[in-house]
Design an enzyme around this catalytic site. Structure first.
Site, short mmCIF file in Angstrom:
data_model
loop_
_atom_site.label_atom_id
_atom_site.label_comp_id
_atom_site.label_asym_id
_atom_site.label_seq_id
_atom_site.Cartn_x
_atom_site.Cartn_y
_atom_site.Cartn_z
N TYR A 155 -85.95 -14.63 21.20
CA TYR A 155 -85.58 -13.24 21.51
C TYR A 155 -84.48 -12.73 20.56
O TYR A 155 -84.58 -11.62 20.02
CB TYR A 155 -85.13 -13.15 22.98
N VAL A 184 -80.21 -0.62 19.89
CA VAL A 184 -78.77 -0.40 19.79
C VAL A 184 -78.21 -0.41 18.36
O VAL A 184 -77.06 -0.08 18.15
CB VAL A 184 -77.95 -1.39 20.66
N LYS A 225 -89.19 -4.66 21.14
CA LYS A 225 -89.82 -4.89 22.46
C LYS A 225 -91.30 -4.46 22.50
O LYS A 225 -92.12 -5.20 23.03
CB LYS A 225 -88.99 -4.25 23.58
N SER A 253 -83.83 -3.46 20.19
CA SER A 253 -84.85 -3.26 21.22
C SER A 253 -86.15 -2.65 20.70
O SER A 253 -87.14 -2.63 21.44
CB SER A 253 -84.30 -2.39 22.35
N TYR A 265 -84.60 3.66 27.18
CA TYR A 265 -83.66 3.14 28.18
C TYR A 265 -83.75 3.98 29.45
O TYR A 265 -84.81 4.53 29.76
CB TYR A 265 -82.23 3.12 27.62
N1 GLU Z 1 -80.25 -7.63 21.13
C1 GLU Z 1 -79.95 -6.66 22.08
C2 GLU Z 1 -79.68 -7.28 23.42
O1 GLU Z 1 -80.52 -7.81 24.04
C3 GLU Z 1 -81.01 -5.60 22.14
C4 GLU Z 1 -80.43 -4.48 22.84
C5 GLU Z 1 -81.05 -3.15 22.55
O2 GLU Z 1 -81.32 -2.76 21.43
O3 GLU Z 1 -81.25 -2.48 23.56
O4 GLU Z 1 -78.58 -7.26 23.87
#
Ligand code: GLU
Length: 305
Positions: free
Chosen positions: A189, A259, A64, A61, A241
């Site tokens: 993505y 994550v 992002k 993430s 988050y």
């Molecule tokens: N690739 C992960 C997902 O979309 C990213 C999640 C994350 O790091 O929050 O499930």
């Protein structure tokens, strides 16, 4: 600074055993739960580090804010904000932000999966391979790493265990919030999440954002200061988050976690910080990493509040 980082790292290492490595993507479950590293790049250009900061891992993430930045560069803030809102959802990153009413784009933001998936559709390019290439180039410049690339094993694992993200993307499509081919968008993505970095790369990204769009070494501007303000503001309110409010109180700086255990943190005008600690708390944030940032923030008065 090195001494301080070494001391805090040793203080925080025991917290790694209280967290859990992400395993919903099988390839991520292979990470070393005891790892912990920190890297700092100051506004005067000094690099300092401690611990496992040379280990590489995937952005997840943490990509992002880069997706957001690319979308902003390609379309401007008005178009981006008309597609995806800026308010915190207070829900987990992969929550289905729809009830019995129509999904409203103002109820998602670029730091949750739905928002980030829409960001992929806003990247300019003739096809999704081209769009991803442009994103990868921007990421390489931000991370100060021209060799940057994708971890193919994580990418494949992500793609073959991506049912939840597929559900989110098809939901967006059903509500008219995503026009392109869902599999092509998701492929972009998944690749974006699988870009490989280390703590130094994360600190470099943070340093550019803290330097309002200028590279730390050359001072070359790579994006306008107004976009750094947009991205940093969203990091502050939505970056950690559904733990962003608590993080604002405990640490008080814009940051984004992933994550795989990375945290990229921005101390406006002062420094960029990169953390790696794959043992996560129940919200998906590096448990020891937050402890370390909290202590660093206290010692150096980093909180912007
Ligand atoms: N690739 C992960 C997902 O979309 C990213 C999640 C994350 O790091 O929050 O499930």
């Amino acid at each position: 600074m090195e001494e301080l980082l070494e001391r805090l790292l040793e203080e925080c290492r025991p917290f790694t055993s209280m967290g859990k490595v992400a395993d919903y993507i099988p390839e991520l479950a292979k990470s070393d739960p005891d790892a912990l590293g920190v890297y700092v790049i100051g506004s005067e250009g000094k690099h300092s580090w401690a611990g496992d900061c040379r280990k590489s891992f995937t952005l997840q993430s943490v990509v992002k804010p880069i997706l957001l930045l690319q979308a902003l560069l390609d379309n401007g803030p008005e178009v981006v904000q008309s597609q995806v809102g800026v308010e915190a959802t207070g829900k987990p990153f992969d929550a289905i932000n729809a009830g019995d009413r129509t999904l409203d784009s103002r109820h998602i933001n670029p730091m949750v999966n739905m928002g980030a998936i829409v960001m992929c559709t806003l990247i300019r390019g003739g096809n999704y391979a081209e769009r991803f290439q442009r994103l990868l180039e921007l990421t390489g410049r931000l991370a100060g790493d021209p060799e940057i690339g994708v971890d193919e094993a994580v990418y494949r694992s992500e793609k073959s265990h991506g049912s939840k993200n597929r559900a989110l993307a098809y939901l967006l499509k059903s509500y008219g919030l995503l026009e392109d081919d869902v599999e092509a968008v998701l492929d972009c993505y998944f690749r974006a999440c699988s870009i490989r970095v280390d703590c130094r790369g994360l600190a470099h990204i943070g340093a550019v954002l803290s330097n309002r769009g200028r590279l730390p070494d050359s001072n070359e501007r790579i994006f306008p200061a107004s976009l750094a303000r947009y991205v940093n503001a969203i990091l502050m309110t939505c970056g950690m988050y559904n733990g962003s409010g608590e993080f604002a109180i405990r640490v008080g700086i814009p940051a984004k976690s992933g994550v795989a255990g990375g945290i990229m943190a921005v101390v406006p005008t002062r420094m960029g910080i990169g953390i790696y600690g794959p043992a996560l708390d129940h919200k998906g944030n590096s448990l020891a990493g937050i402890q370390l940032l909290e202590r660093l923030s206290r010692e150096l008065y980093l909180s912007i509040f």
